[in-house]
Enzyme design. Sequence first.
Site, PDB file in Angstrom:
ATOM      1  N   ASP A  51       0.834  -1.197   0.000  1.00  0.00           N
ATOM      2  CA  ASP A  51       0.000   0.000   0.000  1.00  0.00           C
ATOM      3  C   ASP A  51       0.868   1.247   0.000  1.00  0.00           C
ATOM      4  O   ASP A  51       1.637   1.473   0.937  1.00  0.00           O
ATOM      5  CB  ASP A  51      -0.901  -0.009   1.240  1.00  0.00           C
ATOM      6  CG  ASP A  51      -1.797   1.212   1.320  1.00  0.00           C
ATOM      7  OD1 ASP A  51      -2.985   1.107   0.960  1.00  0.00           O
ATOM      8  OD2 ASP A  51      -1.313   2.285   1.744  1.00  0.00           O
ATOM      9  N   TYR A  56       3.083   9.961  -0.701  1.00  0.00           N
ATOM     10  CA  TYR A  56       4.204   9.410   0.067  1.00  0.00           C
ATOM     11  C   TYR A  56       5.542   9.630  -0.615  1.00  0.00           C
ATOM     12  O   TYR A  56       6.594   9.494   0.021  1.00  0.00           O
ATOM     13  CB  TYR A  56       4.019   7.902   0.307  1.00  0.00           C
ATOM     14  CG  TYR A  56       2.783   7.497   1.047  1.00  0.00           C
ATOM     15  CD1 TYR A  56       1.962   8.426   1.702  1.00  0.00           C
ATOM     16  CD2 TYR A  56       2.398   6.159   1.101  1.00  0.00           C
ATOM     17  CE1 TYR A  56       0.820   8.033   2.367  1.00  0.00           C
ATOM     18  CE2 TYR A  56       1.256   5.756   1.775  1.00  0.00           C
ATOM     19  CZ  TYR A  56       0.465   6.695   2.395  1.00  0.00           C
ATOM     20  OH  TYR A  56      -0.669   6.290   3.063  1.00  0.00           O
ATOM     21  N   LYS A  84      -2.940   5.847  -3.901  1.00  0.00           N
ATOM     22  CA  LYS A  84      -4.010   6.787  -3.580  1.00  0.00           C
ATOM     23  C   LYS A  84      -3.804   8.099  -4.333  1.00  0.00           C
ATOM     24  O   LYS A  84      -2.670   8.541  -4.527  1.00  0.00           O
ATOM     25  CB  LYS A  84      -4.026   7.078  -2.068  1.00  0.00           C
ATOM     26  CG  LYS A  84      -4.038   5.834  -1.210  1.00  0.00           C
ATOM     27  CD  LYS A  84      -3.946   6.170   0.275  1.00  0.00           C
ATOM     28  CE  LYS A  84      -3.649   4.929   1.087  1.00  0.00           C
ATOM     29  NZ  LYS A  84      -2.239   4.482   0.946  1.00  0.00           N
ATOM     30  N   HIS A 117      -7.674   9.684  -1.444  1.00  0.00           N
ATOM     31  CA  HIS A 117      -6.911   9.726  -0.192  1.00  0.00           C
ATOM     32  C   HIS A 117      -7.676  10.394   0.964  1.00  0.00           C
ATOM     33  O   HIS A 117      -7.657   9.895   2.092  1.00  0.00           O
ATOM     34  CB  HIS A 117      -5.578  10.444  -0.430  1.00  0.00           C
ATOM     35  CG  HIS A 117      -4.495  10.031   0.508  1.00  0.00           C
ATOM     36  ND1 HIS A 117      -3.163  10.067   0.186  1.00  0.00           N
ATOM     37  CD2 HIS A 117      -4.540   9.560   1.783  1.00  0.00           C
ATOM     38  CE1 HIS A 117      -2.443   9.637   1.211  1.00  0.00           C
ATOM     39  NE2 HIS A 117      -3.252   9.337   2.182  1.00  0.00           N
ATOM     40  N   ILE A 237      -2.341  -2.795   7.469  1.00  0.00           N
ATOM     41  CA  ILE A 237      -1.117  -2.513   6.710  1.00  0.00           C
ATOM     42  C   ILE A 237      -0.038  -1.936   7.627  1.00  0.00           C
ATOM     43  O   ILE A 237       0.307  -0.759   7.534  1.00  0.00           O
ATOM     44  CB  ILE A 237      -1.406  -1.565   5.528  1.00  0.00           C
ATOM     45  CG1 ILE A 237      -2.278  -0.367   5.958  1.00  0.00           C
ATOM     46  CG2 ILE A 237      -2.054  -2.315   4.382  1.00  0.00           C
ATOM     47  CD1 ILE A 237      -2.401   0.711   4.897  1.00  0.00           C
ATOM     48  N   LYS A 239       3.598  -0.946   9.039  1.00  0.00           N
ATOM     49  CA  LYS A 239       4.776  -0.509   8.287  1.00  0.00           C
ATOM     50  C   LYS A 239       6.030  -0.691   9.124  1.00  0.00           C
ATOM     51  O   LYS A 239       6.009  -0.595  10.353  1.00  0.00           O
ATOM     52  CB  LYS A 239       4.643   0.952   7.849  1.00  0.00           C
ATOM     53  CG  LYS A 239       4.738   1.983   8.957  1.00  0.00           C
ATOM     54  CD  LYS A 239       4.525   3.374   8.421  1.00  0.00           C
ATOM     55  CE  LYS A 239       4.779   4.448   9.478  1.00  0.00           C
ATOM     56  NZ  LYS A 239       6.202   4.583   9.831  1.00  0.00           N
ATOM     57  N   VAL A 241      10.690  -0.665   8.246  1.00  0.00           N
ATOM     58  CA  VAL A 241      11.788  -0.801   7.283  1.00  0.00           C
ATOM     59  C   VAL A 241      12.769  -1.864   7.753  1.00  0.00           C
ATOM     60  O   VAL A 241      13.758  -2.134   7.069  1.00  0.00           O
ATOM     61  CB  VAL A 241      12.521   0.539   7.065  1.00  0.00           C
ATOM     62  CG1 VAL A 241      11.571   1.572   6.478  1.00  0.00           C
ATOM     63  CG2 VAL A 241      13.141   1.059   8.360  1.00  0.00           C
ATOM     64  N   SER A 248       8.145 -10.441  11.273  1.00  0.00           N
ATOM     65  CA  SER A 248       7.426 -10.700  12.525  1.00  0.00           C
ATOM     66  C   SER A 248       5.982 -10.228  12.433  1.00  0.00           C
ATOM     67  O   SER A 248       5.057 -10.910  12.904  1.00  0.00           O
ATOM     68  CB  SER A 248       8.140 -10.005  13.682  1.00  0.00           C
ATOM     69  OG  SER A 248       7.425 -10.147  14.880  1.00  0.00           O
ATOM     70  N   ASN A 249       5.763  -9.077  11.821  1.00  0.00           N
ATOM     71  CA  ASN A 249       4.409  -8.537  11.699  1.00  0.00           C
ATOM     72  C   ASN A 249       3.503  -9.424  10.857  1.00  0.00           C
ATOM     73  O   ASN A 249       2.276  -9.342  10.960  1.00  0.00           O
ATOM     74  CB  ASN A 249       4.459  -7.139  11.077  1.00  0.00           C
ATOM     75  CG  ASN A 249       5.012  -6.088  12.016  1.00  0.00           C
ATOM     76  OD1 ASN A 249       5.112  -6.302  13.222  1.00  0.00           O
ATOM     77  ND2 ASN A 249       5.400  -4.943  11.463  1.00  0.00           N
TER      78      ASN A 249
END
Length: 285
Positions: A51, A56, A84, A117, A237, A239, A241, A248-249
Site C-alpha cells: 500500500d 508518500y 491513492k 486519499h 497494513i 509498516k 523498514v 514478525s508482523n
Amino acid sequence: MASPPNPAVPSISLNDGNSVPAIGLGVWQTPAGDTERAVSAALDAGYRHVDTAAAYGNETEVGLALAGAASSGITRDDVFVVTKLWNSEQGYDKTLRAFDESLDKLGVDYLDLYLVHWPMPMVNAYVDTFRAFAHLRERGRVRSIGVSNFESEHLKILIDETGIVPAVNQIELHPLLPQAELRELHATLGIATEAWSPLGQGSLLEQATVVGIAEAHGKTPAQVLIRWHVQLGNIVIPKSVNPARIASNFDVFDFELSEQDMTSIASLEDGTRLGPDPRTFNFTG
C-alpha cells in the site's frame, strides 16, 4: 528465493468480486531510499499486498521492488498493489492525469485498488473524482476502487450521487480509536474496512494490557495488535523498514486471541485520533 505467500493469510472479499490479502505492507512515512528494500523484504517474507500513495513520494521505489521481485518468480499478478490519489489532484480530468502518473512511477499497467486519499469536503470534488475512478475501472485499468478517511456523511453523498459503493474505506483505526460505528456502517453497506496506523503509530507497543497479552501468548505487542485487527475482520497494513520486524508482523497466524483478550484490548478505547480529522482536513500541499 522469495518465500511463497503464507497460505494462512486470509483474503478479504470485496463487493466487486475481487479479494485482498488481509495483511499488507504500508509505506507511509517510509523514506524513498528505504522503500525498495522494505518492499523487497516484505515480498521475501511472503507478503503479497503493498500500500502506497502519490503523497508518500515513494511510488517509484515500490515499483522498483516489484520489478526486482520478478527474479524470484513473483509476477505482477501475484501482488495486490494499492495507491491513492492526492488531494490537489481531485476532479475528473486531473484524476485521470494523476492516475497515469502513478502507474508510470509504479511501472505497472493496472492497479488492484485505487483510493481517494481524503474527502476534502471544503473542496467538494470527491464525487467527480470517484466518477473518474469508475471510468478507470470500466476501462480495466484498475480492478477495485475505494476511498480513504471518508466519514459516514461522505460515504452517503458518494453512493447517492454515483450509485457505486466503494470497495474499501481505509481509515485510522487502532484500539484507541476502534471506529465501531463506522465499521458497522461498512458492514451494512458491504465496504471492507482497512486500518491505517494499526499499531497506534507505536504508542500501544508498551501499553501494559497489550504487553501482558503478548507475554501470555509468547508474541510481540505488535503481533497481538495485528492479530486483533485480523480477528475483527480488518485489512491491516503495518509498516516497518526493518526486515526482521516486517517478517514478525506477518507471523500472526499460529495463535488466536481469546474473547477476554479482545475485550481487554477493546477497553483501551479513549477516542484518541492520531491523524487529521477527515471532516476538517483540507491540505493540498
